[in-house]
Design a protein around this motif. Structure first.
Motif, mmCIF file in Angstrom:
data_model
loop_
_atom_site.group_PDB
_atom_site.id
_atom_site.type_symbol
_atom_site.label_atom_id
_atom_site.label_comp_id
_atom_site.label_asym_id
_atom_site.label_seq_id
_atom_site.Cartn_x
_atom_site.Cartn_y
_atom_site.Cartn_z
ATOM 1 N N PHE A 237 -8.580 178.565 60.254
ATOM 2 C CA PHE A 237 -7.220 177.501 60.833
ATOM 3 C C PHE A 237 -7.417 176.498 59.977
ATOM 4 C CE2 PHE A 237 -9.104 180.139 64.606
ATOM 5 C CZ PHE A 237 -8.233 180.703 65.133
ATOM 6 N N PRO A 238 -5.934 176.506 59.394
ATOM 7 C CA PRO A 238 -5.720 175.585 58.327
ATOM 8 C C PRO A 238 -5.388 174.267 58.969
ATOM 9 C CG PRO A 238 -4.823 177.219 57.366
ATOM 10 C CD PRO A 238 -4.936 177.695 59.365
ATOM 11 N N CYS A 239 -5.450 172.850 58.583
ATOM 12 C CA CYS A 239 -5.187 171.364 58.750
ATOM 13 C C CYS A 239 -4.997 171.164 57.752
ATOM 14 C CB CYS A 239 -6.386 171.134 59.408
ATOM 15 S SG CYS A 239 -6.313 169.608 60.499
ATOM 16 N N TYR A 240 -5.719 169.950 56.724
ATOM 17 C CA TYR A 240 -5.604 169.948 55.763
ATOM 18 C C TYR A 240 -4.772 168.789 55.530
ATOM 19 C CZ TYR A 240 -7.872 173.788 53.800
ATOM 20 O OH TYR A 240 -8.464 174.653 52.741
ATOM 21 N N ARG A 241 -4.714 167.704 57.645
ATOM 22 C CA ARG A 241 -4.579 166.701 57.273
ATOM 23 C C ARG A 241 -5.751 165.285 57.910
ATOM 24 N NH1 ARG A 241 -1.373 166.400 63.625
ATOM 25 N NH2 ARG A 241 -1.943 164.529 63.179
ATOM 26 N N TRP A 242 -4.890 164.081 57.339
ATOM 27 C CA TRP A 242 -5.585 163.309 58.746
ATOM 28 C C TRP A 242 -5.494 163.147 60.052
ATOM 29 C CZ3 TRP A 242 -9.035 160.689 55.400
ATOM 30 C CH2 TRP A 242 -8.939 160.473 54.314
ATOM 31 N N ILE A 243 -6.212 162.567 61.113
ATOM 32 C CA ILE A 243 -7.301 162.924 62.220
ATOM 33 C C ILE A 243 -6.752 161.204 62.718
ATOM 34 C CG2 ILE A 243 -7.539 164.055 64.053
ATOM 35 C CD1 ILE A 243 -8.089 166.551 63.069
ATOM 36 N N SER A 244 -5.866 160.753 63.396
ATOM 37 C CA SER A 244 -6.561 159.393 63.834
ATOM 38 C C SER A 244 -7.378 159.507 65.616
ATOM 39 C CB SER A 244 -5.371 158.735 64.208
ATOM 40 O OG SER A 244 -4.917 159.347 65.028
ATOM 41 N N ARG A 245 -8.431 158.353 65.463
ATOM 42 C CA ARG A 245 -9.056 158.269 66.602
ATOM 43 C C ARG A 245 -8.295 158.768 67.704
ATOM 44 N NH1 ARG A 245 -12.943 153.736 66.975
ATOM 45 N NH2 ARG A 245 -14.327 154.719 65.177
ATOM 46 N N GLY A 246 -8.539 159.698 68.869
ATOM 47 C CA GLY A 246 -8.073 159.635 70.423
ATOM 48 C C GLY A 246 -6.628 160.552 69.800
ATOM 49 N N GLU A 247 -6.538 161.539 68.546
ATOM 50 C CA GLU A 247 -5.664 162.443 69.027
ATOM 51 C C GLU A 247 -5.963 163.807 69.385
ATOM 52 O OE1 GLU A 247 -1.535 163.643 65.075
ATOM 53 O OE2 GLU A 247 -3.834 162.312 64.270
ATOM 54 N N GLN A 248 -4.517 164.616 69.451
ATOM 55 C CA GLN A 248 -5.143 166.029 69.710
ATOM 56 C C GLN A 248 -4.100 166.937 68.710
ATOM 57 O OE1 GLN A 248 -5.873 167.718 73.712
ATOM 58 N NE2 GLN A 248 -3.523 169.153 73.158
ATOM 59 N N VAL A 249 -5.232 167.724 68.260
ATOM 60 C CA VAL A 249 -4.127 168.698 67.100
ATOM 61 C C VAL A 249 -4.323 169.959 67.469
ATOM 62 C CG1 VAL A 249 -4.174 169.096 65.027
ATOM 63 C CG2 VAL A 249 -4.685 166.880 65.326
ATOM 64 N N GLU A 250 -3.473 170.283 67.754
ATOM 65 C CA GLU A 250 -2.885 171.989 67.630
ATOM 66 C C GLU A 250 -3.143 172.781 66.229
ATOM 67 O OE1 GLU A 250 -0.082 172.259 70.245
ATOM 68 O OE2 GLU A 250 -1.533 171.814 71.946
ATOM 69 N N LEU A 251 -3.836 174.019 66.293
ATOM 70 C CA LEU A 251 -3.881 174.752 64.640
ATOM 71 C C LEU A 251 -3.575 176.317 65.403
ATOM 72 C CD1 LEU A 251 -6.628 173.118 63.446
ATOM 73 C CD2 LEU A 251 -4.361 171.997 62.769
ATOM 74 N N ARG A 252 -2.833 177.085 64.072
ATOM 75 C CA ARG A 252 -2.573 177.953 64.731
ATOM 76 C C ARG A 252 -3.588 178.796 63.693
ATOM 77 N NH1 ARG A 252 2.605 180.092 66.719
ATOM 78 N NH2 ARG A 252 1.377 181.608 66.823
#
Length: 574
Positions: free
Chosen positions: A78-93
């Motif tokens: 599941f590639p992401c390659y990004r900055w994620i901030s506190r409290g953020e929800q990220v959905e990955l395919r």
């Protein structure tokens, strides 16, 4: 219960790790797992780690990818390659590419659409990012739009009324009769306006847009539309300096308007923007800093502490920072010097005082002049704030106190703008309370409202290069009937220069974070109840005007927003 192994890879650049907690939920065709915290013994998610880590930033974490191993042993990436901030929800395919028609799971179809919606909102096209910019791109050829920009565009300072044409502008009734209202002639038309542009280019020594002063005759017709009806691109009449008319070929007329606008924009950037706001305000601020301490009787007795030190304090910081960085005009140095020197010698105090400026140009009754309408109301509000009246009764100021002001508030820095001209009108000292109030009103108006007009409108009107370019790279047309659309394309700058100018306009026009709105005082340097009440009344008047302008703009095809009090700053920050 089936067990899935989850590995999270953190980026190896500086500050990529985190000590924050990370949870993961797996979603599949048969449902989803519980929200599970990823944790192993020791420090998790350090820089360059697989799983655990050391925190370098509390707020951001750079995740490279997540790998899930199924109970059957299949590895899903599941590639992401990004900055994620506190409290953020990220959905990955999962990494396997899939086309839209191959999506057969409702949940994944929904995710696909959600992602595209978010991307469209995030990656907006800024080439046409406002109603005014879009309108400019669609209507730049229209004569009425060309005329309206001299009233409400980036430079509403050049237009003035004309009771008779100058002798070097040989426009005849026969030339313009087809463009006048029925039963009117050039001699009988009462509402004729002319623009006279200063010489911004030296033809003999400048290879970029060599243009002498242009003359453009505008006519206000019975429909209250201001339209150009004659253009001469050089001062002296000659066979190679024809008067262009709306009846000429489309490209001849477009080129003539483009070169007039080019000269207008040069005046705008060099004079109305740089010289008459940034440099003028810097001169005043330096003078005030050098001559007035914060405890001076002037600030105490006049109840104007905030005007010079409290209201102006944001400007002091911002103007001194921005001025060395605003030398962005991409033209030869001698050209800028020529423009500013000529403008400096002609600048008067009345030019900077809006009520006098409007009257001297004969524009008191011109319709649809929103810069004038909104500006005069703002001038009055600022003037009352400085005046600090109560029921029409002025605060008294004894003569000896006014002498303190005149002695300490040196105008020497200000009058350097025109120290040799006795008719410039710049005050050498203040002989009355009204004189002082007028001067301070001018300073505050210039640093807030006037700067907003000439600065915040830039992207709307300049980003579409054919409408108003700072650079034109061919000579103005000297004959009629020889141009075509290629002539238009040849005149505009190359892609690189066009992009640079558009980016500059965008950066200067956009709203900056942390800017201080007009009437706001985040740093409280006073505690007098009367001053606090005065500020509340000032803010209330600005709010009422903001509502009135907003209501008016609902009726306009191109809203005039540059003098909305809610969008004005206390001082110059860009």
């Amino acid at each position: 219960m089936a067990t899935y192994k989850v590995e999270v890879r953190t980026g190896d650049m500086a500050h990529a790790g985190t000590i924050d907690h990370i949870w993961v939920t797996l979603i599949g065709t048969e449902g989803q797992s519980e929200k599970t915290k990823l944790d192993v013994w020791g420090r998790d998610f350090r820089v360059g780690s697989v799983n655990p880590g050391l925190l370098f930033s509390e707020d951001l974490w750079y995740c490279c990818s997540v790998q899930v191993t199924t109970p059957e042993g299949a590895a899903l990436l599941f590639p992401c390659y990004r900055w994620i901030s506190r409290g953020e929800q990220v959905e990955l395919r999962e990494a396997t590419p899939i086309k839209v028609f191959e999506e057969n799971i409702p949940l994944l179809k929904e995710h696909r659409q959600k992602e595209l919606t978010e991307k469209k909102d995030l990656y907006k096209s800024h080439s046409l990012s406002s109603p005014a910019a879009e309108y400019t791109a669609d209507h730049w050829r229209d004569d009425d739009f060309f005329g309206s920009q001299f009233l409400n565009g980036v430079n509403p300072m050049m237009i003035r009324s004309c009771k008779q044409l100058p002798p070097n502008f040989p426009v005849t009734n026969e030339m313009v009769q087809p463009f006048l209202d029925k039963c009117q002639s050039l001699q009988t038309a009462l509402k004729v306006l002319v623009i006279q542009l200063w010489r911004c280019w030296n033809k003999s020594s400048c290879t970029i847009s060599p243009c002498d002063p242009g003359l453009c005759l505008l006519y206000l017709n019975s429909e209250k539309l201001l339209k150009p009806i004659a253009i001469q691109l050089y001062q002296q009449p000659a066979e190679d300096n024809p008067v262009f008319l709306p009846s000429d070929s489309e490209t001849d007329w477009l080129l003539a308007k483009m070169f007039i606008r080019n000269t207008d924009i040069m005046d705008h950037q060099s004079v109305r923007h740089l010289l008459n706001t940034h440099m003028l305000l810097e001169a005043f601020i330096i003078s005030a800093l050098r001559n007035l301490p914060t405890v001076h009787p002037f600030t105490r007795y006049m109840c104007l502490k905030n005007v010079l030190f409290k209201l102006r304090s944001p400007s002091i910081k911002q103007v001194q920072w921005i001025n060395p960085k605003i030398d962005f005009i991409k033209v030869p140095e001698f050209t800028k010097s020529e423009v500013t020197q000529r403008s400096l010698s002609e600048l008067t105090y009345s030019d900077l005082c809006l009520p006098e400026n409007i009257t001297s140009r004969g524009l008191d009754s011109v319709p649809n002049f929103y810069y004038r309408d909104d500006g005069l109301k703002l001038w009055s509000i600022i003037n009352r704030f400085v005046f600090f009246s109560r029921g029409g009764a002025l605060l008294s100021l004894k003569h000896r106190r006014l002498r303190w002001v005149s002695a300490d508030l040196s105008c020497s820095n200000i009058t350097q703008f025109d120290p040799k001209s006795p008719s410039s009108g710049f005050p050498q000292s203040f002989s009355s309370l009204q004189d002082l109030v007028k001067f301070l009103t001018m300073v505050i108006f210039t640093s807030s409202a006037q700067h907003a007009v000439v600065n915040n409108s830039q992207y709307d009107y300049i980003s579409w290069t054919p409408n108003a370019s700072l650079l034109l790279v061919t000579s103005p047309p000297s004959t009629k009937g020889q141009s075509n659309m290629q002539s238009i394309l040849d005149a505009v700058p190359n892609v690189g220069d066009t992009a640079i100018l558009a980016i500059l306009g965008w950066n200067l026009s956009k709203e900056y974070p942390h800017q201080i709105p007009l009437g706001s005082f985040p740093e409280e340097h006073f505690n007098e109840p009367a001053l606090k009440q005065m500020i509340k009344e000032f803010q209330a008047e600005l709010s009422y005007l903001n509502e009135a302008i907003t209501d008016r703009n609902l009726e306009l095809q191109v809203p005039y927003t540059y003098l909305l009090p809610s969008q004005l700053e206390n001082g110059i920050s860009r």
